[in-house]
Design a protein around this motif. Structure first.
Motif, PDB file in Angstrom:
ATOM      1  N   LEU A 106       0.811  -1.218   0.000  1.00 59.00           N
ATOM      2  CA  LEU A 106       0.000   0.000   0.000  1.00 59.00           C
ATOM      3  C   LEU A 106       0.844   1.268   0.000  1.00 59.00           C
ATOM      4  O   LEU A 106       0.331   2.365   0.219  1.00 59.00           O
ATOM      5  CB  LEU A 106      -0.936   0.005   1.215  1.00 59.00           C
ATOM      6  N   SER A 107       2.124   1.119  -0.286  1.00 58.63           N
ATOM      7  CA  SER A 107       3.028   2.265  -0.242  1.00 58.63           C
ATOM      8  C   SER A 107       2.655   3.310  -1.287  1.00 58.63           C
ATOM      9  O   SER A 107       2.222   2.977  -2.389  1.00 58.63           O
ATOM     10  CB  SER A 107       4.472   1.795  -0.472  1.00 58.63           C
ATOM     11  N   ARG A 108       2.866   4.580  -0.938  1.00 65.18           N
ATOM     12  CA  ARG A 108       2.710   5.683  -1.883  1.00 65.18           C
ATOM     13  C   ARG A 108       4.071   6.151  -2.399  1.00 65.18           C
ATOM     14  O   ARG A 108       4.176   7.188  -3.034  1.00 65.18           O
ATOM     15  CB  ARG A 108       1.982   6.855  -1.210  1.00 65.18           C
ATOM     16  N   ASP A 109       5.117   5.362  -2.154  1.00 66.92           N
ATOM     17  CA  ASP A 109       6.485   5.675  -2.584  1.00 66.92           C
ATOM     18  C   ASP A 109       6.975   4.552  -3.493  1.00 66.92           C
ATOM     19  O   ASP A 109       7.070   3.405  -3.056  1.00 66.92           O
ATOM     20  CB  ASP A 109       7.394   5.797  -1.358  1.00 66.92           C
ATOM     21  N   PRO A 110       7.282   4.835  -4.753  1.00 69.16           N
ATOM     22  CA  PRO A 110       7.715   3.758  -5.658  1.00 69.16           C
ATOM     23  C   PRO A 110       8.964   3.034  -5.171  1.00 69.16           C
ATOM     24  O   PRO A 110       9.172   1.863  -5.522  1.00 69.16           O
ATOM     25  CB  PRO A 110       7.959   4.473  -6.985  1.00 69.16           C
ATOM     26  N   ALA A 111       9.784   3.690  -4.359  1.00 73.43           N
ATOM     27  CA  ALA A 111      11.012   3.056  -3.875  1.00 73.43           C
ATOM     28  C   ALA A 111      10.724   1.931  -2.886  1.00 73.43           C
ATOM     29  O   ALA A 111      11.547   1.019  -2.726  1.00 73.43           O
ATOM     30  CB  ALA A 111      11.922   4.096  -3.225  1.00 73.43           C
ATOM     31  N   THR A 112       9.575   1.970  -2.219  1.00 73.49           N
ATOM     32  CA  THR A 112       9.242   0.942  -1.235  1.00 73.49           C
ATOM     33  C   THR A 112       8.026   0.106  -1.627  1.00 73.49           C
ATOM     34  O   THR A 112       7.578  -0.746  -0.861  1.00 73.49           O
ATOM     35  CB  THR A 112       8.968   1.580   0.143  1.00 73.49           C
ATOM     36  N   PHE A 113       7.495   0.341  -2.822  1.00 79.14           N
ATOM     37  CA  PHE A 113       6.293  -0.362  -3.281  1.00 79.14           C
ATOM     38  C   PHE A 113       6.650  -1.775  -3.743  1.00 79.14           C
ATOM     39  O   PHE A 113       7.630  -1.979  -4.454  1.00 79.14           O
ATOM     40  CB  PHE A 113       5.650   0.425  -4.430  1.00 79.14           C
ATOM     41  N   TRP A 114       5.834  -2.742  -3.345  1.00 76.42           N
ATOM     42  CA  TRP A 114       6.007  -4.138  -3.759  1.00 76.42           C
ATOM     43  C   TRP A 114       4.760  -4.622  -4.502  1.00 76.42           C
ATOM     44  O   TRP A 114       3.640  -4.216  -4.195  1.00 76.42           O
ATOM     45  CB  TRP A 114       6.195  -5.059  -2.562  1.00 76.42           C
ATOM     46  N   LEU A 115       4.996  -5.529  -5.448  1.00 77.42           N
ATOM     47  CA  LEU A 115       3.930  -6.295  -6.078  1.00 77.42           C
ATOM     48  C   LEU A 115       3.903  -7.698  -5.479  1.00 77.42           C
ATOM     49  O   LEU A 115       4.932  -8.231  -5.073  1.00 77.42           O
ATOM     50  CB  LEU A 115       4.159  -6.412  -7.584  1.00 77.42           C
ATOM     51  N   SER A 116       2.723  -8.293  -5.480  1.00 76.34           N
ATOM     52  CA  SER A 116       2.594  -9.684  -5.051  1.00 76.34           C
ATOM     53  C   SER A 116       2.013 -10.520  -6.177  1.00 76.34           C
ATOM     54  O   SER A 116       1.073 -10.098  -6.858  1.00 76.34           O
ATOM     55  CB  SER A 116       1.682  -9.798  -3.827  1.00 76.34           C
ATOM     56  N   GLY A 117       2.556 -11.702  -6.353  1.00 76.59           N
ATOM     57  CA  GLY A 117       2.024 -12.650  -7.333  1.00 76.59           C
ATOM     58  C   GLY A 117       1.033 -13.604  -6.702  1.00 76.59           C
ATOM     59  O   GLY A 117       0.760 -13.575  -5.496  1.00 76.59           O
ATOM     60  N   TRP A 119       3.284 -23.582 -12.918  1.00 79.34           N
ATOM     61  CA  TRP A 119       3.264 -23.582 -14.377  1.00 79.34           C
ATOM     62  C   TRP A 119       2.734 -22.282 -14.979  1.00 79.34           C
ATOM     63  O   TRP A 119       2.964 -21.985 -16.138  1.00 79.34           O
ATOM     64  CB  TRP A 119       2.408 -24.760 -14.846  1.00 79.34           C
ATOM     65  N   PHE A 120       2.015 -21.505 -14.181  1.00 81.03           N
ATOM     66  CA  PHE A 120       1.403 -20.276 -14.716  1.00 81.03           C
ATOM     67  C   PHE A 120       1.461 -19.229 -13.614  1.00 81.03           C
ATOM     68  O   PHE A 120       0.522 -19.077 -12.846  1.00 81.03           O
ATOM     69  CB  PHE A 120      -0.052 -20.545 -15.127  1.00 81.03           C
ATOM     70  N   SER A 121       2.567 -18.532 -13.528  1.00 81.42           N
ATOM     71  CA  SER A 121       2.841 -17.655 -12.393  1.00 81.42           C
ATOM     72  C   SER A 121       2.679 -16.195 -12.782  1.00 81.42           C
ATOM     73  O   SER A 121       3.423 -15.686 -13.623  1.00 81.42           O
ATOM     74  CB  SER A 121       4.259 -17.897 -11.867  1.00 81.42           C
ATOM     75  N   SER A 122       1.717 -15.551 -12.156  1.00 80.12           N
ATOM     76  CA  SER A 122       1.502 -14.135 -12.411  1.00 80.12           C
ATOM     77  C   SER A 122       2.489 -13.316 -11.604  1.00 80.12           C
ATOM     78  O   SER A 122       2.998 -13.750 -10.572  1.00 80.12           O
ATOM     79  CB  SER A 122       0.077 -13.749 -12.027  1.00 80.12           C
ATOM     80  N   ALA A 123       2.748 -12.113 -12.048  1.00 77.42           N
ATOM     81  CA  ALA A 123       3.566 -11.147 -11.305  1.00 77.42           C
ATOM     82  C   ALA A 123       4.890 -11.739 -10.884  1.00 77.42           C
ATOM     83  O   ALA A 123       5.340 -11.536  -9.759  1.00 77.42           O
ATOM     84  CB  ALA A 123       2.798 -10.626 -10.092  1.00 77.42           C
ATOM     85  N   VAL A 124       5.528 -12.464 -11.798  1.00 76.39           N
ATOM     86  CA  VAL A 124       6.816 -13.063 -11.451  1.00 76.39           C
ATOM     87  C   VAL A 124       7.874 -11.991 -11.204  1.00 76.39           C
ATOM     88  O   VAL A 124       8.900 -12.247 -10.584  1.00 76.39           O
ATOM     89  CB  VAL A 124       7.262 -14.053 -12.548  1.00 76.39           C
TER      90      VAL A 124
END
Length: 544
Positions: free
Chosen positions: A155-166, A200-205
């Motif tokens: 939920l970060s508003r800073d791109p330097a600390t923002f993470w995506l989850s797969g 076999w089908f991994s999103s947000a790798v």
């Protein structure tokens, strides 16, 4: 002088979207609009920029480099420009964070942003959806250690600390049949769980984290023995060595999105909750990701329709523009009515999701959300494919030429009916929700059509709904017969709900002198609501 056709121009996707503006005018308080409008206007500007950039550029797809020049395994993925811009846009405009703000309009304000950003993002919204789903699953788990670890990044508003989850569920044995999952979780003497297997089908790798189903060693067979685990993919700025990328998928559409096959060879993992019934813990995630799917499908419909309408005002043939040709105008109006129905249903699910999440739902609305979520996902997925196909015809031969950017609309739209459950999977899911869901939907439809200025439109809605209820609750109805008719039941219910929602919007608009939503309602109902069809099981067997 040679004749040259004029290419379609993308009008501003926010300022010119009457349907979205009408919804926001009806629901969002005036004091919240300036901040929201600023973000939506900026995302509309970016959408036009992205469309024009794509027309000037050679299409790019992600590139996987497994090894560096000195033989070190790196599994580096080179992303498109839009994907590289994704973290900055997501955090600057709160595309994820807005949905988790502590006020009643949070989800609507979030998905208005998603709707405008989706096409321009080149499906960067896919990992955003997975991340949003992971937030829901983590919150529902009550695992405070993982919540405190992951949510500040998601939920970060800073791109330097923002993470995506797969979301790592699918294996070679199949997608929806997760009970055949082969990935094993082993706990070491230090107490750390580690995952071993192939996804076999991994999103947000390319993300920094993921949720994965795995079978705790010795835990038995079947879906009930699976657990849901949280993993992180990076360490010290490098991909963890226990995660290797075998290849990127070569797909029909969404080609800018890097979807991967991966191996897990001892990747550290943490269970969200107990070491069984992990599929149940996925359920909160599915409500969220299926809502994203529905809104993104509607966004593709909006884009295809906007381009087709703009082109129709520019293209001249037989002495008149296309928009002045009666049959072409009829076709575009039919497309518009179907789009507005799909939009109404998708965004009603958005608002219901927000109500339920924030504990503000009326007694029947939790059951209503449980039913409408699969209905909206399955119907909008099919509707997007149909409308994008029709839109390509509106351009004649140019609609079949790749460098116009038009065929991509259709190729990409096909994914909506497949991701997060196919049409059949979602139809069967909706059957399981009919118990409390039918009564909840009847109540909701009554509220939506109350005071309608189009009373002649209410009767067909109620008649189609009654037909579904009779068939679903018919005495002696065998389960196999009910399953065979599940598509027709689901699509009929979706169209009934959409028509009733159009009636509500028509009432609101007419009181303000806007007659257009009433025209959308009448055209949508004229297309028919009932999609039920009797089928003889014997004939089905003969035809196979």
């Amino acid at each position: 002088m040679d004749f040259l056709q004029t290419a379609p121009q993308l009008v501003h996707p926010y300022r010119n979207d009457r349907t979205l503006l009408a919804l926001l005018d009806r629901v969002i308080p005036a004091e919240r609009r300036p901040a929201l409008d600023a973000d939506l206007d900026a995302l509309g500007d970016y959408a036009r920029f992205a469309w024009e950039r794509a027309r000037r550029s050679t299409p790019r797809t992600p590139v996987l480099t497994r090894w560096d020049a000195w033989g070190r395994r790196v599994d580096r993925i080179e992303l498109t420009a839009a994907w590289q811009e994704g973290p900055d846009l997501t955090t600057r405009h709160a595309i994820l964070a807005a949905g988790h703000a502590p006020h009643e309009h949070a989800r609507l304000e979030q998905f208005a942003r998603v709707y405008l950003y989706h096409l321009a993002s080149e499906f960067y919204t896919c990992p955003l959806a997975m991340t949003d789903g992971a937030i829901a699953a983590l919150k529902a788990s009550g695992n405070q250690v993982l919540i405190d670890r992951a949510l500040p990044h998601f939920l970060s508003r800073d791109p330097a600390t923002f993470w995506l989850s797969g979301q790592w569920m699918t294996e070679t044995a199949g997608g929806s049949d997760v009970g055949r999952t082969g990935t094993v979780a082993r706990q070491g003497q230090d107490g750390q769980w580690r995952l071993h297997g192939r996804k076999w089908f991994s999103s947000a790798v390319v993300g920094e984290a993921a949720l994965a189903l795995a079978r705790p060693e010795g835990g038995g067979d079947g879906a009930a023995a699976l657990a849901l685990f949280y993993v992180e993919t990076m360490a010290g700025g490098m991909r963890r060595p226990e995660l290797s990328i075998d290849r990127l998928k070569d797909k029909l559409g969404t080609r800018e999105l890097p979807t991967a096959e991966i191996h897990l060879e001892g990747l550290p993992a943490w269970p969200l909750g107990g070491l069984a019934h992990g599929v149940r813990q996925v359920a909160p995630m599915l409500n969220v990701t299926r809502t994203w799917n529905a809104v993104c499908a509607v966004a593709s419909m909006a884009r295809a329709l906007a381009l087709a309408c703009d082109y129709a005002a520019r293209r001249e043939c037989f002495g008149r523009t296309l928009i002045e040709q009666p049959l072409h105008a009829q076709t575009l109006a039919d497309m518009r009515a179907e789009f507005e129905g799909a939009f109404a249903l998708a965004f009603e699910v958005v608002q219901l999701l927000g109500c339920v999440e924030q504990g503000r739902a009326a007694p029947h609305e939790a059951a209503l959300l449980r039913l409408l979520t699969p209905l909206a996902k399955l119907w909008t997925g099919k509707a997007a494919v149909a409308l994008c196909s029709e839109a390509l015809e509106c351009f004649g031969g140019a609609g079949y030429i790749e460098d116009t950017g038009l065929p991509q609309l259709l190729r990409d739209a096909q994914v909506y009916a497949i991701w997060e459950g196919t049409t059949n999977v979602l139809a069967l899911d909706s059957l399981r929700a009919l118990g409390e869901g039918l009564d909840a939907l009847r109540t909701a439809i009554g509220e939506w059509v109350a005071g309608s200025h189009e009373p002649e439109m209410v009767a067909p809605i109620q008649a189609a709904f009654d037909t579904v209820q009779r068939q679903a609750q018919a005495p002696g109805n065998q389960r196999e017969q009910l399953e065979a008719s599940a598509r027709g039941l689901a699509i009929t219910l979706a169209r009934c709900a959409a028509a009733a929602l159009l009636a509500r919007q028509s009432t609101f608009a007419r009181e303000r002198g806007d007659m257009r939503p009433g025209a959308a309602l009448r055209r949508f109902v004229a297309h028919g609501l009932d999609r039920l069809a009797a089928a003889d099981p014997a004939d089905t067997r003969l035809l196979l």
